[in-house]
Design a protein around this motif. Structure first.
Motif, PDB file in Angstrom:
ATOM      1  N   ALA A 145       0.825  -1.215   0.000  1.00 34.35           N
ATOM      2  CA  ALA A 145       0.000   0.000   0.000  1.00 34.35           C
ATOM      3  C   ALA A 145       0.853   1.257   0.000  1.00 34.35           C
ATOM      4  O   ALA A 145       0.504   2.265  -0.615  1.00 34.35           O
ATOM      5  N   ALA A 146       1.998   1.208   0.681  1.00 30.95           N
ATOM      6  CA  ALA A 146       2.862   2.383   0.761  1.00 30.95           C
ATOM      7  C   ALA A 146       3.441   2.770  -0.594  1.00 30.95           C
ATOM      8  O   ALA A 146       3.889   3.906  -0.785  1.00 30.95           O
ATOM      9  N   ASN A 147       3.425   1.837  -1.549  1.00 25.12           N
ATOM     10  CA  ASN A 147       3.996   2.091  -2.876  1.00 25.12           C
ATOM     11  C   ASN A 147       2.932   2.394  -3.929  1.00 25.12           C
ATOM     12  O   ASN A 147       3.223   2.399  -5.125  1.00 25.12           O
ATOM     13  N   SER A 148       1.701   2.655  -3.507  1.00 25.01           N
ATOM     14  CA  SER A 148       0.618   2.814  -4.469  1.00 25.01           C
ATOM     15  C   SER A 148       0.841   3.990  -5.416  1.00 25.01           C
ATOM     16  O   SER A 148       0.657   3.862  -6.635  1.00 25.01           O
ATOM     17  N   ALA A 149       1.237   5.143  -4.879  1.00 23.94           N
ATOM     18  CA  ALA A 149       1.447   6.309  -5.734  1.00 23.94           C
ATOM     19  C   ALA A 149       2.584   6.073  -6.719  1.00 23.94           C
ATOM     20  O   ALA A 149       2.485   6.411  -7.907  1.00 23.94           O
ATOM     21  N   GLN A 150       3.661   5.480  -6.236  1.00 22.01           N
ATOM     22  CA  GLN A 150       4.801   5.180  -7.095  1.00 22.01           C
ATOM     23  C   GLN A 150       4.426   4.172  -8.169  1.00 22.01           C
ATOM     24  O   GLN A 150       4.788   4.327  -9.347  1.00 22.01           O
ATOM     25  N   THR A 173      -5.492   3.829   8.711  1.00 20.60           N
ATOM     26  CA  THR A 173      -5.410   3.442   7.300  1.00 20.60           C
ATOM     27  C   THR A 173      -4.729   4.524   6.458  1.00 20.60           C
ATOM     28  O   THR A 173      -4.048   4.210   5.478  1.00 20.60           O
ATOM     29  N   GLN A 174      -4.894   5.785   6.838  1.00 18.00           N
ATOM     30  CA  GLN A 174      -4.206   6.866   6.124  1.00 18.00           C
ATOM     31  C   GLN A 174      -2.714   6.813   6.384  1.00 18.00           C
ATOM     32  O   GLN A 174      -1.891   6.917   5.469  1.00 18.00           O
ATOM     33  N   TYR A 205      -1.490   2.644   5.578  1.00 15.17           N
ATOM     34  CA  TYR A 205      -1.844   2.035   4.301  1.00 15.17           C
ATOM     35  C   TYR A 205      -2.109   3.070   3.203  1.00 15.17           C
ATOM     36  O   TYR A 205      -2.741   2.763   2.191  1.00 15.17           O
ATOM     37  N   ASN A 206      -1.622   4.280   3.421  1.00 11.16           N
ATOM     38  CA  ASN A 206      -1.663   5.299   2.376  1.00 11.16           C
ATOM     39  C   ASN A 206      -3.079   5.574   1.880  1.00 11.16           C
ATOM     40  O   ASN A 206      -3.285   5.966   0.733  1.00 11.16           O
ATOM     41  N   THR A 223       3.666  -4.011   8.537  1.00  9.29           N
ATOM     42  CA  THR A 223       2.528  -3.129   8.839  1.00  9.29           C
ATOM     43  C   THR A 223       1.694  -3.653  10.002  1.00  9.29           C
ATOM     44  O   THR A 223       0.987  -2.870  10.651  1.00  9.29           O
TER      45      THR A 223
END
Length: 538
Positions: free
Chosen positions: A278-283, A331-332, A335-336, A393
């Motif tokens: 989840a931490a890599n979603s934007a990337q 979650t914010q 888990y981004n 996580t």
């Protein structure tokens, strides 16, 4: 029941829905174009090491991803609405939801050339259901008549039978199944890989077949299972089922963490990662564009409570704990924002899901939580929180929960009990934990019943039981359509009222793949990647 499974869903399907870069609703599978459509070639899939490769022995999603290529169970699930469709079976008929007549395809064979018959299914189900075998998927067969004789409730008692009395092989392609009670969800259950057939070699020597499985699916094992390194599959030339395999070969590359697998995907060393962190979603969205997908999931996280412990026996204490947890904030931060705060016991992709089922109990309200906690008398002693070390996580969100319980309820003595998944599973199953624990549920099929039965089975980890709840689940099992859903919802209300499991958040599945492949098939109801549909572009 599948406690502590990993992130992927579990029902094998054979459908042609393809994922895109945008999230979609539960009845709207995402789609992207097939870049090639040509058969042949090889591709690779990132995977965590499976525990077993014999269908009845595993409920791990890592194993089920491989089994999706190796075996055809009787049914598959339609990604649009989750309804069961024929796979190894041609049909299933019933007049009363108790006696089911299953007709299987003729002329299909296992990878060793042995004919697949109705007896192949009966033998596999009997092996999984026989208690002394201690196969992980044993409980999936509890609906079938004769299960109790194979699994006596009294400790130390021996089974009085070796086979399920509810299974009758009529002829080579017909199996009659008699259940203990009406169960309208049975066709959905038939999509779970544990219901796949086994050849005689597997039932004679399950240990050998566990590492060298002989299936009936579109792919067969290529070479040996290279532990913690690689599992290779190749197209089965003698396959006679409805799933035409496009690629010639599939290499599962084993990684110890999703972060490492994501790095390997970026480097071009693996073609598919179905569990992008989840931490890599934007990337991932920036790098892969239309080759990155976010899909609603049926996977849920809960905080399980040992209700037989006097400190957690009062439902007011359990509700106070729930109201003291800031789901949105967690979650914010962790888990981004990909995972969604839970408002129900079931995932939002499930027919009959109600977004307000949990009501104020799942809403963050520190003041009300503290008031309720004090009215119930609070409790003394340390608060021990149990979770596995399989994902960083888990400790992160447990730390957040601990801090919130300290700040909002005044519980100052909080201790972490972090351990290997297998050790934690054994401890929780034996009821030896002394405090709340992380409980995960991954759907086997899209039904409220799957959550109710999976979380609150007799002797479940929370220790909770309720006769009214059990009666409603049984009534729902005997009903059809909307009547069944409405009855299951009433049972869910009782579980939420007593709250032995606190709903935390609903997962969202994220996947990405390389430009080497096309026709990537992933949907909200699947075991993950649909191996047979992927095409190779070069």
């Amino acid at each position: 029941m599948i406690p502590l499974r990993s992130t992927a869903l579990t029902a094998a399907t054979v459908l042609t829905v393809v994922a895109s870069a945008t999230a979609c609703g539960p009845s709207e599978p995402a789609k992207s174009d097939n870049a090639s459509g040509k058969p042949g070639g090889a591709y690779s899939v990132a995977l965590t090491e499976p525990d077993h490769l014999l269908p009845g022995r595993t409920t791990s999603s890592y194993s089920l991803q491989v089994l999706q290529g190796l075996f055809d169970p009787p049914a598959a699930l339609d990604p649009n609405d989750g309804t069961p469709k024929p796979l190894a079976a041609l049909s299933w008929l019933t007049d009363d939801n108790v006696v089911w007549t299953i007709k299987f395809r003729s002329g299909t064979t296992f990878h060793n050339g042995e004919k697949v018959t109705a007896a192949s299914f009966a033998d596999a189900w009997n092996a999984a259901a026989y208690g002394p075998n201690a196969w992980d998927a044993n409980y999936y067969f509890a609906q079938i008549k004769g299960y109790d004789a194979l699994n006596p409730a009294d400790e130390g008692a021996k089974p009085t039978a070796r086979t399920l009395s509810g299974l009758e092989v009529i002829d080579e392609t017909t199996l009659r199944v008699t259940l203990k009670a009406p169960f309208g969800q049975f066709p959905m259950l038939l999509s779970f890989p544990a219901f796949a057939p086994l050849p005689k070699a597997a039932t004679a020597d399950p240990d050998a077949s566990d590492v060298a499985p002989i299936g009936n699916g579109p792919y067969r094992l290529d070479g040996t299972w290279e532990r913690n390194q690689k599992i290779k599959l190749k197209k089965f030339a003698g396959y006679g089922g409805p799933r035409e395999a496009m690629a010639d070969r599939i290499d599962f590359k084993i990684y110890t963490s999703r972060e490492t697998a994501f790095t390997e995907l970026q480097a071009g060393n693996v073609d598919v990662l179905t569990t992008v962190p989840a931490a890599n979603s934007a990337q991932a969205k920036r790098l892969f564009g239309e080759r990155f997908s976010v899909r609603p999931s049926g996977t849920m996280d809960y905080l399980g409570l040992p209700v037989k412990d006097p400190r957690f026996a009062d439902p007011r204490i359990r509700k106070a704990l729930s109201m003291a947890i800031d789901r949105k904030g967690i979650t914010q931060a962790i888990y981004n924002g990909v995972y969604q705060p839970a408002t129900s016991l079931v995932g939002d992709v499930i027919p009959g899901h109600r977004s307000d089922a949990c009501g104020k109990t799942c809403a963050y309200d520190p003041a009300a939580a503290k008031k309720l906690f004090e009215e119930a008398g609070g409790f003394d002693g340390p608060l021990e929180l149990y979770f596995s070390n399989s994902d960083p996580t888990y400790e992160q969100w447990m730390t957040s929960v601990a801090n919130q319980l300290k700040d909002n309820l005044g519980i100052q003595d909080v201790k972490f009990r972090k351990m290997a998944p297998a050790d934690l599973s054994s401890l929780l199953n034996d009821g030896k934990n002394k405090g709340p624990f992380r409980q995960n549920w991954v759907i086997d099929y899209p039904s409220i019943q799957n959550y109710l039965d999976g979380l609150y089975y007799p002797g479940n980890r929370s220790g909770w039981s309720n006769g009214e709840f059990d009666a409603l689940v049984a009534k729902g099992n005997a009903a059809k359509g909307n009547e069944a859903v409405a009855t299951y919802q009433k049972a869910e209300d009782i579980a939420l009222r007593d709250l032995p499991y606190i709903p935390l958040w609903n997962w969202q599945d994220q996947s990405a793949w390389s430009d080497r492949i096309g026709n990537v098939v992933i949907d909200s109801y699947a075991a993950g990647l649909h191996l047979d549909r992927v095409t190779v572009n070069d």
